[in-house]
Design an enzyme around this catalytic site. Structure first.
Site, PDB file in Angstrom:
ATOM      1  N   ASP A 237       0.814  -1.028  -0.109  1.00 41.42           N
ATOM      2  CA  ASP A 237      -0.131  -0.058  -0.054  1.00 41.42           C
ATOM      3  C   ASP A 237       0.904   1.411  -0.067  1.00 41.42           C
ATOM      4  O   ASP A 237       2.166   1.010   0.420  1.00 41.42           O
ATOM      5  CB  ASP A 237      -0.739  -0.148   1.291  1.00 41.42           C
ATOM      6  CG  ASP A 237      -2.381   0.999   0.931  1.00 41.42           C
ATOM      7  OD1 ASP A 237      -2.241   1.726  -0.064  1.00 41.42           O
ATOM      8  OD2 ASP A 237      -3.238   0.718   1.653  1.00 41.42           O
TER       9      ASP A 237
HETATM   10  C1  BGC Z   1      -4.924   3.084  -0.193  1.00 42.98           C
HETATM   11  C2  BGC Z   1      -4.921   2.288  -1.407  1.00 42.98           C
HETATM   12  C3  BGC Z   1      -4.814   3.067  -2.684  1.00 42.98           C
HETATM   13  C4  BGC Z   1      -3.396   3.700  -2.670  1.00 42.98           C
HETATM   14  C5  BGC Z   1      -3.133   4.374  -3.909  1.00 42.98           C
HETATM   15  C6  BGC Z   1      -3.884   4.217  -0.343  1.00 42.98           C
HETATM   16  O1  BGC Z   1      -4.106   5.131   0.590  1.00 42.98           O
HETATM   17  O2  BGC Z   1      -5.149   2.426   1.035  1.00 42.98           O
HETATM   18  O3  BGC Z   1      -6.350   1.441  -1.666  1.00 42.98           O
HETATM   19  O4  BGC Z   1      -4.774   1.833  -3.935  1.00 42.98           O
HETATM   20  O5  BGC Z   1      -3.540   4.649  -1.612  1.00 42.98           O
HETATM   21  O6  BGC Z   1      -3.817   5.565  -3.952  1.00 42.98           O
END
Ligand code: BGC
Length: 743
Positions: A237
């Site tokens: 993540d």
């Molecule tokens: C989220 C993810 C997301 C990523 C990219 C994170 O804050 O938890 O689900 O895909 O950001 O935007």
């Protein structure tokens, strides 16, 4: 599934890469692109969120949207809406639309679907997730991922694992027993990986048993790679990596984050130095490169060309695939699929005296009340935000549906204070928890002027409600509350909606209420008074049109709740057995990225209806509930023993006057329920359309696993013994037939 010839090509290309090139491929080069190795023709992987369509594009190293119209896109129903359809085919078409558009926007990986368990109704991201039930998730996620990946683009199922709250999401450490992990939190991911062959997976922010999900060797290597034989690509993540060695030596392949200092990422220069010093083996990186190259071949981003040199040596390089699927954005046919999904995602919770539908021929004047009737939601929610090509609000949907013969009047009814618009995207500070928890929305203390406005809006709505015989109130939540990065404080309906709804019902008891929400809200203040209640999540660009079709009766509702709707947080298993939310962390503690806030999932497998049924706790509406405009009669349940389990069938008759769809649910439980097991668990469902007056036979197959539980001591699934009950129902609480079998 590995192919020998392909693996040989991957090995050949891997040999050509220098350490620097390999390092560049395993972390971000831009916020949504990993690095490549230009010398050998290897591009970076282009990624984008997300679950509800292909998110707007950002500058490569600034959280500023590119600001053109080129990224206006289809806005799809959220995963909680897709799950509410209980229709595998619609999950497939939703995936197909998402994949096609992701490719059309030049992406290689779409950061979706999110399938974490809805353990806690307060979780800000519940709208992005499907359900509290692992079987429903698994059944819906498989076609969804298959649909995405038909387009030379990859899904990226997230967030592995146990990411069921936003509060302190970077720090929270989940402790749970292995049976709970295997029976509740992993089946969706296991199905995504083993049945749908998701080519990518995203680790979680939170820790599981003391280690962050995105660098957790037990989850990513032992379970995912070794046990499930996963050879796809694992991304972190954004900002979820906190240790070079742990990340390098786990099953993770690519580190992504939200700061533009890409060379300083844990898997960039620090890893290179550690390898040079001999502290980490280069083979760890080689394994990641194999997974990344395999990924690129699967999405047809590259082909690997082998050429024999004069000296007999074989040289490998990557070349572009000329006939890769180009995808397509905003095709009419895709919008039509989005509409179909939205139609089946509307849930009729209550319809006393069959007050709905409001037939157009009988509706001369229609009063629509409520901020959510006129609000577009696409642009909010966090990383699930979408720059929608368009979004039909309920008000627009109703105006279009009823046409010129009905006078549609709108009033706002309740006041929604708004946050100051942010100049930069929230994601810039998404790993800065101080900022995240700094809720700028006004909680109390309205100014004298605001108070006047609140009263005026309510009085105006009440006065008109007296005059109109057809009234709809559209309320619920919005993406200031159903949002990434923070949880809700309680299940209360915000903005004085309870008072408004009650005041309208006082003068017009036939007013219908529709809730737009991605997670449960407390409706007890008026639930017994309102004759009809509709429920929908964020249902995409056609959501308002779909709601209008259900209200007018041109569509017969067929959605069912993919989660229980408790009235109060204190009724939930999390409140009874868990540690939520726990104390606040200090700034000093947050500097050390380690667990200080443990959440024990002490309720074990008793999540959602498994808990409410076991402990006899009343919920507002139960899991699987959803009414139709017709009635269905269930009869003739049959159970036949087969070699591998049982065949079950039941006849369902549509006793109404219009064709309608019914989802039949099958649950299994012990006859004499033991302390450690739920009363019953979902093990099958099927949805079909039945013509008026006609019957349909629904068929199910059950196998040994459907009667098994995970045994921690043996590390295996073990069959229950004795008398078991197979239940057939229209919801978890509406059992229509049952039969006992002996195991
Ligand atoms: C989220 C993810 C997301 C990523 C990219 C994170 O804050 O938890 O689900 O895909 O950001 O935007």
């Amino acid at each position: 599934m590995k192919n020998k010839e392909t693996e040989n090509k991957i090995e050949a290309l891997l040999k050509e890469l220098t350490l620097d090139e390999k390092i560049s491929m395993i972390h971000s080069a831009e916020f949504f692109r990993s690095g490549g190795a230009e010398r050998l023709g290897i591009p970076g992987i282009s990624m984008n969120d997300g679950p509800m369509g292909v998110r707007n594009d950002f500058e490569p190293d600034k959280w500023v949207t590119i600001g053109s119209t080129a990224d206006m896109t289809s806005y799809l129903p959220s995963n909680s809406a897709i799950a509410a359809t209980w229709n595998r085919e619609l999950a497939h078409t939703s995936g197909a639309v998402l994949g096609r558009e992701a490719r059309g926007r030049g992406k290689d990986m779409i950061l979706a679907p999110g399938i974490n368990i809805k353990r806690n109704p307060l979780c800000g991201r519940n709208f992005e997730y499907m359900s509290e039930d692992p079987y429903l998730i698994a059944e819906m996620v498989v076609p969804l991922i298959e649909g995405i990946q038909e387009n030379d683009v990859s899904a990226c199922v997230k967030h592995f694992a146990c990411n069921s709250q936003e509060y302190e999401r970077l720090f929270v450490n989940v402790e749970l027993d292995e049976r709970t992990l295997r029976e509740i939190y992993l089946p969706g991911f296991e199905a995504a990986v083993k049945r749908a062959h998701s080519w990518a997976l995203m680790g979680s922010y939170n820790l599981v048993r003391g280690v962050h999900g995105s660098q957790n060797k037990w989850l990513l290597t032992d379970i995912l790679r070794k046990e499930w034989k996963y050879d796809g690509c694992v991304v972190s993540d954004w900002g979820a990596i906190h240790d070079t060695k742990l990340a390098a030596e786990s099953g993770l392949d690519i580190e992504m984050s939200v700061t533009p200092n890409f060379d300083e990422y844990y898997m960039a220069n620090p890893l290179k130095e550690a390898i040079k010093k001999g502290e980490i083996s280069e083979e760890c990186v080689n394994e990641k490169i194999r997974n990344i190259l395999r990924f690129m071949l699967r999405v047809r981003l590259i082909e690997i060309e082998l050429k024999e040199q004069k000296n007999g040596k074989v040289k490998a390089k990557a070349v572009r695939v000329p006939d890769r699927d180009p995808g397509c954005v905003n095709a009419d046919v895709c919008h039509a699929f989005v509409r179909k999904t939205a139609e089946e995602a509307v849930i009729l919770l209550k319809n006393d005296k069959k007050i709905l539908p409001f037939k157009p021929s009988e509706t001369q004047k229609l009063l629509v009340i409520g901020d959510n009737a006129n609000r577009a939601h696409a642009a909010g929610g966090g990383s699930a935000e979408i720059k929608a090509l368009y979004e039909k609000t309920p008000l627009l949907g109703l105006a279009n549906e009823y046409g010129g013969n009905t006078q549609v009047k709108y009033v706002k009814g309740y006041y929604v204070p708004r946050k100051k618009a942010d100049l930069v995207n929230w994601q810039e500070s998404s790993i800065n928890i101080e900022e995240l928890n700094n809720d700028t929305r006004k909680k109390s203390g309205y100014s004298a002027e605001e108070k006047k406005l609140i009263k005026k809006l309510k009085d105006e709505a009440v006065a008109l409600a007296k005059e109109y015989d057809k009234v709809i109130i559209v309320g619920g939540l919005d993406h200031d509350l159903d949002v990434e990065g923070k949880d809700k404080e309680n299940l209360k309906l915000p903005f004085g909606q309870d008072e408004l709804i009650n005041a309208v019902l006082d003068v017009n008891p036939n007013a219908v209420v529709a809730m737009v929400s991605g997670s449960p809200v407390d409706m007890s203040a008026w639930k017994d008074r309102a004759k009809a209640i509709l429920w929908m999540s964020y249902n995409g660009m056609e959501g308002g049109a779909a709601l209008a079709e259900v209200i007018s009766g041109s569509i017969v509702p067929s959605g069912k709740l993919p989660e229980s709707l408790p009235a109060d947080f204190k009724d939930t298993p999390v409140a009874k057995y868990g540690d939520y939310p726990g104390r606040k962390l200090t700034a000093a503690e947050k500097k050390v990225m380690n667990a200080r806030l443990t959440q024990r999932f002490n309720e074990g497998v008793f999540v959602g209806y498994r808990y409410y049924e076991k402990e006899g706790v009343k919920v507002q509406f139960p899991f699987g509930h959803g009414l139709s405009y017709v009635d269905f009669a269930y009869s003739g349940m049959k159970v036949e023993k087969t070699k591998s389990g049982f065949n079950v069938s039941v006849q369902v008759k549509n006793t109404g006057h219009v064709a309608a769809k019914e989802t039949v649910q099958l649950y299994v439980g012990e006859k004499k329920v033991s302390k450690e097991n739920p009363v019953k668990e979902l093990k099958g469902f099927d949805k079909a359309e039945i013509k008026p007056g006609q019957s349909k036979t629904y068929k199910f197959k059950l196998n040994a696993k459907d009667f098994s539980h995970y045994c921690e001591e043996s590390g295996k699934w073990e069959m229950m013994k004795g008398e078991m009950v197979i239940y057939i129902g229209a919801s978890s609480a509406d059992v229509r037939c049952m039969k006992t079998v002996k195991i």
